[in-house]
Write a protein that holds these residues in place. Structure first.
Motif, PDB file in Angstrom:
ATOM      1  N   LEU A   5      50.853   5.027  59.612  1.00  0.00           N
ATOM      2  CA  LEU A   5      50.431   3.648  59.877  1.00  0.00           C
ATOM      3  C   LEU A   5      48.928   3.569  60.134  1.00  0.00           C
ATOM      4  O   LEU A   5      48.256   2.638  59.692  1.00  0.00           O
TER       5      LEU A   5
ATOM      6  N   HIS B  51      60.740   1.086  59.442  1.00  0.00           N
ATOM      7  CA  HIS B  51      60.886   0.510  60.779  1.00  0.00           C
ATOM      8  C   HIS B  51      59.970  -0.703  60.969  1.00  0.00           C
ATOM      9  O   HIS B  51      59.105  -0.975  60.141  1.00  0.00           O
TER      10      HIS B  51
ATOM     11  N   ASN C  94      57.454  -1.570  62.620  1.00  0.00           N
ATOM     12  CA  ASN C  94      55.985  -1.531  62.725  1.00  0.00           C
ATOM     13  C   ASN C  94      55.295  -1.752  61.392  1.00  0.00           C
ATOM     14  O   ASN C  94      54.138  -2.151  61.348  1.00  0.00           O
TER      15      ASN C  94
ATOM     16  N   ALA D 176      54.170  -5.335  61.215  1.00  0.00           N
ATOM     17  CA  ALA D 176      52.969  -5.636  62.015  1.00  0.00           C
ATOM     18  C   ALA D 176      51.714  -5.200  61.272  1.00  0.00           C
ATOM     19  O   ALA D 176      50.725  -5.938  61.208  1.00  0.00           O
ATOM     20  N   VAL D 177      51.759  -4.005  60.696  1.00  0.00           N
ATOM     21  CA  VAL D 177      50.588  -3.486  59.966  1.00  0.00           C
ATOM     22  C   VAL D 177      50.315  -4.350  58.734  1.00  0.00           C
ATOM     23  O   VAL D 177      49.170  -4.698  58.439  1.00  0.00           O
TER      24      VAL D 177
ATOM     25  N   THR E 290      51.072  -7.468  58.364  1.00  0.00           N
ATOM     26  CA  THR E 290      50.548  -8.756  58.834  1.00  0.00           C
ATOM     27  C   THR E 290      49.053  -8.651  59.111  1.00  0.00           C
ATOM     28  O   THR E 290      48.261  -9.502  58.716  1.00  0.00           O
TER      29      THR E 290
END
Lengths: 238, 121
Positions: free
Chosen positions: B35, B54, B56, B59-60, B62
């Motif tokens: 990530l 998963h 996360n 989020a990355v 986004t």
């Protein structure tokens, strides 16, 4: 002997992924509500809220250890637990040097708030804490152990930032006694998948991001409230 | 290049429902399962190839305004991840193929690496 019921993985509002009500007084209240008398404050790559929680906890008969949830270069999370805030500060200085210099985007990852013991906002941590500190897990483990701390790879079975999905097995040169497993992990299934885990003590914590996350699954007796005695007590859990 | 064409050409399974796939254009690609590398090196607006599934990754994506993630080797995101991706209008696309093959086929279609990395060197 002291009888402990513990949750050794607790976040505060300094962790961008934690609830906004993870403030010192609320954390202590929630832990005591769950009949827990030992916690550890473990924010992501940060420690600025540990002292505030410890100070509130002390007054209410809750033992709160200073700690951190460190993300190492392999994108693995590990709990680093200490006796004193001075030891934690030494780790914090290492993190300050080795954390990539990126700015947190609060809208995406959430705010990172430093508070006083009453939950009043002192500052926002600007650096992006959800980033890998540029140190290997083995080096980090040695550093923490040499400081007299306890190094526990966190939620080892979890896909996101867990040691087992990332590395496939526990490296033989990683000198740890304990591995944390997730709240809902099934120990027997894990042992079947990773027989190597039988060599380690598996600890279940709540990985508390919200007040209702407290688990208190660790119950043991210890000679006193030092980290060394707590370690001996944790070893005695079957 | 229109995302819908990529999906058809690579026979990707669309896991999310919020994106209008004919309205998304992709020209650049990035592949990594770290990530932090994606945050540091992926160009905005690229298609990201990874075997991570998963939450996360959303989020990355986004953060970098990544409109589509191709999840390889049949990895399956959980319900919460799908929900979050729908909310953020990020298309999650699944394939049993390994990342190497997916990247090769994307390159063949004309999708290229970014120039952010060369900026960094």
């Amino acid at each position: 002997m002291i009888r402990f019921r513990a949750d050794l993985h607790v976040h505060t509002v300094l962790s961008p992924c934690a609830g906004r009500d993870m403030l010192p007084e609320q954390i202590v209240k929630a832990a005591l509500f769950h009949e827990i008398n030992l916690i550890a404050i473990t924010d992501h790559n940060a420690s600025q809220n540990a002292a505030a929680v410890i100070s509130v906890a002390e007054e209410q008969g809750l033992l709160a250890l200073p700690g951190m949830e460190l993300q190492t270069i392999e994108e693995i999370h590990s709990l680093c637990l200490f006796d004193s805030l001075e030891q934690l500060q030494t780790l914090q200085e290492l993190v300050d040097r080795l954390l990539p210099n990126r700015t947190n985007n609060e809208a995406v990852f959430g705010p990172q708030v430093i508070v006083d013991r009453h939950g009043e906002v002192l500052a926002h941590e600007e650096r992006m804490l959800l980033a890998p500190v540029q140190i290997s897990i083995q080096e980090a483990c040695s550093f923490v152990s040499n400081l007299g701390g306890l190094f526990i790879p966190a939620h080892v079975n979890r896909e996101a930032f867990g040691l087992l999905p990332r590395l496939g097995s526990v490296p033989p040169d990683l000198k740890v006694e304990f591995l944390e497993i997730t709240r809902t992990a099934h120990k027997d299934t894990l042992l079947q998948k990773y027989p190597q885990l039988a060599e380690y003590r598996l600890l279940r914590n709540g990985d508390v991001h919200y007040p209702e996350d407290f688990l208190g699954a660790l119950e043991f007796s210890a000679q006193n409230s030092s980290l060394a005695a707590i370690r001996d007590g944790l070893i005695s859990i079957l | 290049m229109i995302l819908q064409d990529v999906i058809e050409h690579l026979q990707l399974r669309v896991l999310t429902s919020s994106t209008n796939l004919s309205h998304v254009h992709v020209y650049q690609g990035y592949v990594s399962d770290m990530l932090s590398c994606v945050v540091a090196g992926a160009p905005n607006g690229c298609v990201w190839v990874t075997l991570l599934a998963h939450s996360n990754i959303v989020a990355v994506a986004t953060l970098l305004e990544i409109p589509a993630i191709i999840i390889t080797e049949g990895a399956q995101p959980d319900e919460a991840t799908l929900e979050r991706a729908n909310e953020k209008e990020i298309a999650l696309l699944s394939t049993p193929s390994p990342s190497f093959e997916v990247v090769g086929r994307l390159w063949h279609m004309g999708i290229r690496a970014n120039d952010r990395i060369s900026d960094l060197i």
